[in-house]
Scaffold this motif. Structure first.
Motif: not given
Lengths: 289, 289
Positions: A192-193, A195-196, A199, A231-232, A235, A266
């Protein structure tokens, strides 16, 4: 490729290399394509390539990831051979700091901000170990990745201030296909991190786009980057900085050679990224360096 | 003897000296027999002798004697020629610090006491300029007088900690016939102060005599030295220290290699002196090193 772990062995091995030129790639290991690009550049520039792998305790803070920093000498050795390293220096902490570290090299002013502010003492540790490694290897050229842009500025300042006879060659950031800057610390990221984490590069692209449209105001550019990072959900911004480079001075309006840099956490993993950009005055085009 | 004032000229001049061995004598000029003894030792040890004369602003405190420090290049050049210097390096402050001094080398712990305590920042200035000069000259050997015993300890520690490839060779203190240690600062002394300045070497001789009689207690030895200094109405004690050498640790009872050092002010002039002594355990004889 030969691997040595003592300073004495290294010096003996390098004794008969000169007058051939020695290129040096200092690393903390857990090699990725970013490191490999430094070796490639070293191979093009010098006759003999030395890589060091040393996770330097002096540059880690008390609550940082010294113990968990990823290490894999076997894999690193294979990658180093394939990349064209001639001599791998892999010293122990005891070999590098046999009696602790009473002597510390500090580069002032340009270490007050960015990672220097977030990681007190970090750049003292970097400057000290790099100076030691330069004295041990006596390279003609040394190669550093621009992902650590402030580190490059610190080392260039140190080399100039202390009249060291080595040419520091900064090399471009290497990124994954989706834009994430390569880092040994990326291995810490959950799926998940991971992917994020995009940013970071997206925020830099956003700033670059706004610069292209003529925006020069630092507050506006920072705000736009914060919005992208926002948007994350995972973050957490450590810093977003827009400064002159390499002297890292603050400014309200960007002009000249500028660094746009950010550090984002993250969870416990802290990632950094940056772009170096030549900002034209007025609304002329900007170019990434 | 050739004199050069730029780093570039110096490096060019030294280019073809190797593989001959280079001996280096860094000074602040206003040469006396102490400096000359360093050149003699350099001549015996090396093939080519470089002397630098540079009054380093970085090692002077804001209220110290940077501006009044005695300078006489013409006289120094003649003395350097006669002593056998091959190359004299006489840089300007701008040549040594073209953009100020952002990078500072600090040797911790052993600079906390003695002159380090009386002169905050002094040894940072010394370590930084000596490292710069070592990088500029790349000597095989460097010669320092033991009058600045703490300076010698600091430089040896720095060289070891930073893996520098130079052999530091400490040389004995040179004294006037009456015992006063030679110093460029002796020129500041009035006739009266010059006479009374003998209390420094007399206090050291007193401590040595007591050690010879078996006294090992630091407080008792310091008291005896204070009494000797007290015979001079002009003298004002800055410090009297008895410590292990070269690590400069405090102790109650002297044993092993010890430094007995003192700093005494005569008006605005601050003089230092010391003896290094091998203190035998129990009541066996002691020997001055």
């Amino acid at each position: 490729m030969r691997t040595v772990s003592t300073i004495q062995e290294l010096r003996t091995a390098l004794k008969n290399i000169r007058p051939q030129k020695i290129g040096f790639v200092p690393t903390m290991g857990y090699l990725h394509e970013g490191h490999i690009s430094l070796v490639k550049k070293a191979r093009e520039t010098a006759d003999f390539v030395v890589m060091s792998i040393f996770v330097n305790p002096l540059q880690f803070g008390p609550n940082e990831d010294l113990d968990s920093y990823p290490r894999d000498l076997e894999r690193d050795s294979q990658l180093a051979v394939e990349a064209g390293v001639d001599l791998l220096f892999f010293p122990s902490v005891e070999e590098m700091y046999p009696t602790g570290s009473r002597t510390i090299v500090s580069v002032h002013e340009i270490t007050d901000a960015l990672c220097g502010a977030s990681r007190p003492g970090h750049f003292d540790g970097v400057a000290t170990v790099v100076l030691k490694l330069f004295n041990i290897v006596s390279p003609d050229y040394a190669f550093f990745g621009m992902k650590d842009a402030q580190q490059v500025a610190v080392i260039m300042q140190m080399v100039r201030d202390l009249n060291m006879q080595v040419e520091v060659i900064p090399c471009p950031i290497v990124r994954e296909a989706d834009g994430l800057a390569l880092s040994s610390r990326n291995v810490y990221l959950s799926e998940e991190a991971r992917t994020q984490a995009l940013v970071l590069s997206r925020a830099l692209a956003e700033a670059q786009q706004l610069l292209g449209k003529g925006e020069r105001n630092v507050a506006a550019l920072r705000q736009a980057m914060e919005t992208v990072i926002g948007t994350s959900p995972l973050a957490e911004i450590d810093y977003i900085e827009l400064r002159s480079y390499p002297d890292l001075q603050l400014t309200d309006e960007l002009a000249g050679t500028c660094l746009i840099a950010l550090a984002v956490r993250f969870g416990t993993t802290r990632l950094i990224d940056n772009i170096l950009i030549e900002v034209a005055k007025e609304e002329a085009a900007c170019s990434v360096r």
